[in-house]
Design an enzyme around this catalytic site. Structure first.
Site, mmCIF file in Angstrom:
data_model
loop_
_atom_site.group_PDB
_atom_site.id
_atom_site.type_symbol
_atom_site.label_atom_id
_atom_site.label_comp_id
_atom_site.label_asym_id
_atom_site.label_seq_id
_atom_site.Cartn_x
_atom_site.Cartn_y
_atom_site.Cartn_z
ATOM 1 N N LYS A 1 -65.461 -95.885 -28.948
ATOM 2 C CA LYS A 1 -64.191 -96.671 -28.565
ATOM 3 C C LYS A 1 -63.585 -97.361 -27.527
ATOM 4 O O LYS A 1 -62.742 -98.339 -27.080
ATOM 5 C CB LYS A 1 -63.665 -95.414 -28.924
ATOM 6 C CG LYS A 1 -61.684 -95.695 -28.857
ATOM 7 C CD LYS A 1 -61.321 -94.366 -29.356
ATOM 8 C CE LYS A 1 -60.883 -93.216 -28.093
ATOM 9 N NZ LYS A 1 -59.509 -93.618 -26.691
ATOM 10 N N ASN A 2 -64.103 -96.685 -26.463
ATOM 11 C CA ASN A 2 -63.468 -96.232 -25.051
ATOM 12 C C ASN A 2 -64.252 -97.614 -24.098
ATOM 13 O O ASN A 2 -63.908 -98.418 -22.982
ATOM 14 C CB ASN A 2 -64.108 -95.388 -23.996
ATOM 15 C CG ASN A 2 -62.523 -94.928 -24.431
ATOM 16 O OD1 ASN A 2 -61.407 -94.605 -25.149
ATOM 17 N ND2 ASN A 2 -61.960 -92.787 -23.907
ATOM 18 N N CYS B 1 -52.480 -91.209 -25.779
ATOM 19 C CA CYS B 1 -52.483 -89.386 -25.965
ATOM 20 C C CYS B 1 -51.877 -88.748 -24.741
ATOM 21 O O CYS B 1 -51.370 -89.296 -23.529
ATOM 22 C CB CYS B 1 -53.770 -88.791 -25.619
ATOM 23 S SG CYS B 1 -54.704 -89.742 -27.609
ATOM 24 N N ARG C 1 -50.216 -89.749 -16.523
ATOM 25 C CA ARG C 1 -51.564 -90.671 -16.508
ATOM 26 C C ARG C 1 -51.372 -92.120 -15.515
ATOM 27 O O ARG C 1 -50.880 -93.006 -16.191
ATOM 28 C CB ARG C 1 -51.781 -90.650 -17.685
ATOM 29 C CG ARG C 1 -52.133 -89.510 -18.617
ATOM 30 C CD ARG C 1 -52.537 -89.958 -20.398
ATOM 31 N NE ARG C 1 -54.359 -90.432 -20.285
ATOM 32 C CZ ARG C 1 -54.544 -90.821 -21.358
ATOM 33 N NH1 ARG C 1 -54.094 -91.431 -22.703
ATOM 34 N NH2 ARG C 1 -56.066 -90.965 -21.432
ATOM 35 N N ASP D 1 -63.241 -85.126 -22.943
ATOM 36 C CA ASP D 1 -62.998 -85.660 -24.101
ATOM 37 C C ASP D 1 -63.930 -84.351 -24.894
ATOM 38 O O ASP D 1 -63.699 -84.439 -26.667
ATOM 39 C CB ASP D 1 -63.519 -86.854 -24.703
ATOM 40 C CG ASP D 1 -62.413 -88.099 -23.667
ATOM 41 O OD1 ASP D 1 -60.919 -87.940 -23.524
ATOM 42 O OD2 ASP D 1 -62.934 -89.437 -23.203
ATOM 43 N N ARG E 1 -56.540 -93.177 -34.624
ATOM 44 C CA ARG E 1 -57.275 -93.984 -33.727
ATOM 45 C C ARG E 1 -58.182 -94.453 -32.745
ATOM 46 O O ARG E 1 -59.025 -95.031 -32.490
ATOM 47 C CB ARG E 1 -56.033 -92.972 -32.447
ATOM 48 C CG ARG E 1 -54.672 -94.129 -32.960
ATOM 49 C CD ARG E 1 -53.605 -93.627 -31.518
ATOM 50 N NE ARG E 1 -54.641 -93.414 -30.073
ATOM 51 C CZ ARG E 1 -54.597 -93.670 -29.060
ATOM 52 N NH1 ARG E 1 -53.841 -91.528 -28.852
ATOM 53 N NH2 ARG E 1 -55.344 -93.293 -28.313
HETATM 54 N N1 EPU Z 1 -55.691 -92.164 -11.877
HETATM 55 C C1 EPU Z 1 -55.196 -92.115 -11.737
HETATM 56 N N2 EPU Z 1 -55.294 -93.514 -10.761
HETATM 57 C C2 EPU Z 1 -55.168 -94.002 -11.444
HETATM 58 C C3 EPU Z 1 -55.522 -93.766 -13.054
HETATM 59 C C4 EPU Z 1 -56.266 -92.232 -12.968
HETATM 60 O O1 EPU Z 1 -53.967 -90.974 -10.310
HETATM 61 O O2 EPU Z 1 -54.961 -95.414 -11.333
HETATM 62 C C5 EPU Z 1 -56.744 -90.012 -12.650
HETATM 63 C C6 EPU Z 1 -55.611 -89.828 -14.187
HETATM 64 O O3 EPU Z 1 -54.809 -89.032 -14.377
HETATM 65 C C7 EPU Z 1 -56.599 -88.478 -14.402
HETATM 66 C C8 EPU Z 1 -58.127 -89.104 -13.227
HETATM 67 O O4 EPU Z 1 -57.440 -90.146 -12.695
HETATM 68 O O5 EPU Z 1 -55.920 -87.485 -13.671
HETATM 69 C C9 EPU Z 1 -59.106 -89.541 -14.867
HETATM 70 O O6 EPU Z 1 -58.503 -91.417 -15.070
HETATM 71 P P1 EPU Z 1 -59.317 -92.497 -16.388
HETATM 72 O O7 EPU Z 1 -58.444 -93.199 -15.485
HETATM 73 O O8 EPU Z 1 -60.485 -92.352 -15.570
HETATM 74 O O9 EPU Z 1 -58.775 -91.898 -16.892
HETATM 75 P P2 EPU Z 1 -58.271 -93.436 -18.454
HETATM 76 O O10 EPU Z 1 -58.410 -94.291 -18.133
HETATM 77 O O11 EPU Z 1 -56.841 -92.768 -18.722
HETATM 78 C C10 EPU Z 1 -59.756 -92.712 -19.985
HETATM 79 C C11 EPU Z 1 -60.599 -92.353 -21.371
HETATM 80 C C12 EPU Z 1 -60.159 -91.120 -21.825
HETATM 81 C C13 EPU Z 1 -60.770 -90.140 -21.163
HETATM 82 C C14 EPU Z 1 -60.819 -90.771 -19.593
HETATM 83 C C15 EPU Z 1 -61.681 -89.563 -18.874
HETATM 84 C C16 EPU Z 1 -59.794 -94.482 -22.302
HETATM 85 C C17 EPU Z 1 -59.072 -95.710 -22.695
HETATM 86 N N3 EPU Z 1 -59.572 -93.806 -22.366
HETATM 87 O O12 EPU Z 1 -58.429 -92.701 -19.918
HETATM 88 O O13 EPU Z 1 -59.896 -91.373 -22.857
HETATM 89 O O14 EPU Z 1 -60.328 -89.058 -21.351
HETATM 90 O O15 EPU Z 1 -61.067 -91.408 -19.316
HETATM 91 O O16 EPU Z 1 -62.915 -90.063 -18.892
HETATM 92 O O17 EPU Z 1 -60.975 -95.257 -22.160
HETATM 93 C C18 EPU Z 1 -59.494 -90.359 -25.447
HETATM 94 O O18 EPU Z 1 -60.855 -90.888 -25.683
HETATM 95 O O19 EPU Z 1 -59.074 -89.106 -25.887
HETATM 96 C C19 EPU Z 1 -59.797 -91.070 -24.163
HETATM 97 C C20 EPU Z 1 -58.163 -89.895 -23.347
#
Ligand code: EPU
Length: 417
Positions: free
Chosen positions: A22-23, A116, A121, A304, A396
Site C-alpha cells: 500500500k505505502n 488515520c 502528523r 504499523d 483502506r
Molecule cells: N513527521 C514530522 N514532520 C513531517 C513529517 C513527519 O514531524 O513533516 C513526524 C511524524 O509526526 C511522525 C514521524 O515523523 O512522528 C514519522 O512520520 P512519517 O512521515 O515517516 O510517516 P507518514 O509518511 O505520515 C508513513 C505511512 C504510515 C507509517 C509511517 C511510518 C504512508 C501513507 N503512511 O506515514 O503508514 O506508519 O510512514 O512508517 O506511507 C499505515 O500504513 O497504517 C500508516 C499509518
C-alpha cells in the site's frame, strides 16, 4: 456500514498470498504523473486508498484504466493542480500529490491530508524541503498552496526521519535544475521502491535505502511498466495471525529481508519461523513468551506492526512493554482490546501489557487501519464471537482480508449492518 463477525478459537492453516505494498502504491501512482507518456503498474493492491487515488488522478485530467491488480495511468491530459477536497481529505497519502503536481505545474493546491487518527502528523519537513527547492507555501482555509517560479536542486537535512517527506522530496526534485541531496532520509523498502520506479522512468536517483539520497534533475521522464513490491505490513499481519491462533501458515509472495524485525520478534516470543525464497512459514505449538517492543524507523521494528503484536503479548506469559517512538497517540486500539479481556495500561509512549493467556469475543471498533487489523487477529484467537465494527478503516489498506482469512480456515464473515 459493514462489520466482521468472527467465531474465534480456530488455528489458521494453509497459504496466504500477499498483495502489493500500500505505502509504495500510494506514492507510485502520483509519481506516474511526472512522465510524458503512460505507465502500467502491476501488483497493485486492491484497496480503498488506491480507488480514491485513481479517482483523484482522473479529476486532475489523467486517464486511468484500472484492473483489479494493475493500473494504466496516462498523464498526458493532466490539466489541474487542485485535487478535490472530498477525495484528498480521505487519505493521508494525498500529500504525495503536492510533490508530483509541484514538479508538473510548478504549483499545487491540496487540502490538508487526512488518514488515520494516530496523533499529530505534521508535514513541516515536506514544506521545509519544498521551500529549499524554491517554492513558496501558504496555508489558507484548510488548503496548502505551494508555488515555485522554478525548482532548483538544494541540500536538505530532515530534522526527523520521515517516509512521507523523503518520498515527497524525491518527487519534487526529480526534474529540478541541478542536484538535490537529501540527508537523514527514511530507508523503508517503499522509499526504495518509489526511487526504482522513478529511475525506471528515466530519473537519476542514487542512494535510496541509505541515509543520503542524491537526485540529479532530468528534463524528461517517460512512462514505464513497473511491479510494486509486496506489502511487508500485510505479510507481518498474517504472520502474527498464524502465531496468535497457534496455526501453521505459509505467507507467500514476500521479500523476507523486509521482514527481519518482525521475524526476530516472533522467534523471541517462541514462534517457529522458516524463511524460503519468497515464502515464510510461521507456526506455533508452545506458549508465547513475553517480549518488549520499541518502534523505530526501518530497519527497526515498524510502528504499523505494534498493534498486531499487542494481541500476541496479551496472550503471552508475563508482562511486556511496547514503546511507541514514532507517533504519540497510537494506542487508542488498546481500549478495544481491553473489552476482550486484555490487561493493559498506557503510560505516555509506553503500553504495559500483562499477559492473560486468553481473550474472549466482544463487539469492538477498528479505531484505525492497523488497530483494526489487531482486532481481527484478537477475534480469531479469542473464545466466542467478536464483531469488529467500522471496518472501512481496514478496507483502506488490506485487500479482501476476510477472504484471505477464510482461505486459511478462519470463521469470519463480512456483514452489512
Ligand atoms: N513527521 C514530522 N514532520 C513531517 C513529517 C513527519 O514531524 O513533516 C513526524 C511524524 O509526526 C511522525 C514521524 O515523523 O512522528 C514519522 O512520520 P512519517 O512521515 O515517516 O510517516 P507518514 O509518511 O505520515 C508513513 C505511512 C504510515 C507509517 C509511517 C511510518 C504512508 C501513507 N503512511 O506515514 O503508514 O506508519 O510512514 O512508517 O506511507 C499505515 O500504513 O497504517 C500508516 C499509518
Amino acid at each position: 456500514m459493514e462489520k466482521f463477525v468472527i467465531r474465534g478459537g480456530k488455528p489458521l492453516y494453509g497459504t496466504v498470498q500477499i498483495s502489493g505494498a500500500k505505502n509504495s502504491a500510494v506514492a507510485i501512482l502520483p509519481a506516474a504523473l511526472l512522465a510524458d507518456s503512460p505507465s502500467v503498474i502491476d501488483n497493485l493492491p486492491d484497496i480503498k486508498d488506491i480507488e480514491t487515488l485513481g479517482e483523484m488522478i482522473e479529476r486532475l485530467g489523467g486517464k486511468v484504466e484500472k484492473g483489479k491488480h494493475e493500473i494504466k495511468i496516462d498523464p498526458s491530459g493532466l490539466n489541474s493542480f487542485h485535487p478535490p477536497r472530498e477525495l484528498a481529505s480521505r487519505m493521508r497519502a494525498s500529500y504525495y500529490l503536492i510533490g508530483a503536481l509541484l514538479t508538473k505545474f510548478n504549483e499545487a493546491i491540496i487540502p490538508m491530508p487526512g488518514g488515520c487518527n494516530i496523533g499529530v502528523r505534521p508535514i513541516d519537513q515536506h514544506i521545509k524541503g519544498f521551500e529549499a527547492l524554491g517554492a513558496e507555501t501558504t496555508i489558507e482555509h484548510g488548503f496548502i498552496r505551494i508555488k515555485a517560479k522554478k525548482l532548483r536542486g538544494a541540500h536538505i537535512y530532515f530534522d526527523v526521519v520521515s517516509v512521507g517527506a523523503t518520498i515527497n522530496l524525491m518527487l519534487a526534485s526529480v526534474k529540478a535544475e541541478g542536484t538535490t541531496i537529501l540527508e537523514n532520509c527514511a530507508k523503508e523498502p517503499h522509499v526504495v521502491d518509489v526511487a526504482n520506479f522513478l529511475n525506471a522512468m528515466g530519473a537519476n536517483i542514487k542512494g535510496a535505502g541509505t541515509d543520503t539520497i542524491k537526485i540529479t534533475g532530468v528534463d524528461k521522464l517517460e512512462g514505464c511498466h513497473y511491479t510494486i513490491i509486496p506489502d511487508q505490513i500485510e505479510a507481518g499481519t498474517y504472520m502474527v495471525a498464524a502465531a496468535a491462533t497457534g496455526g501453521d501458515v505459509y505467507v507467500k509472495g514476500v521479500i523476507p529481508t523486509h521482514l527481519e524485525a518482525i521475524i526476530a520478534k516472533l522467534v523471541e516470543m517462541g514462534v517457529t519461523v522458516e524463511e524460503y525464497d519468497d515464502v515464510i512459514r510461521v507456526r506455533r505449538e508452545g506458549p508465547l513468551k513475553r517480549a518488549d517492543i520499541k518502534t523505530l524507523p526501518y530497519p527497526g521494528f515498524p510502528t504499523d506492526m505494534q498493534q498486531p503484536f499487542a494481541v500476541l503479548l496479551a496472550l503471552a506469559d508475563g508482562i511486556s512493554v511496547i514503546t511507541e517512538n514514532i507517533y504519540e497517540n497510537r494506542f487508542r486500539y488498546l481500549e478495544e482490546l481491553k473489552k476482550m479481556g486484555a490487561k493493559v495500561r498506557v503510560e505516555g509512549r509506553s503500553a504495559i501489557i500483562e499477559g492473560v493467556g486468553k481473550l474472549t469475543g466482544a463487539p469492538v471498533y477498528a479505531t484505525d487501519l492497523r488497530g483494526g487489523a489487531a482486532m481481527v487477529i484478537a477475534g480469531l484467537a479469542a473464545e466466542g464471537i467478536t464483531e469488529v465494527l467500522d471496518i472501512y478503516h481496514i478496507d483502506r489498506g488490506y485487500e479482501a482480508m476476510e477472504v484471505k482469512l477464510q482461505g486459511l480456515g478462519a470463521d469470519i464473515k463480512r456483514v452489512k449492518e
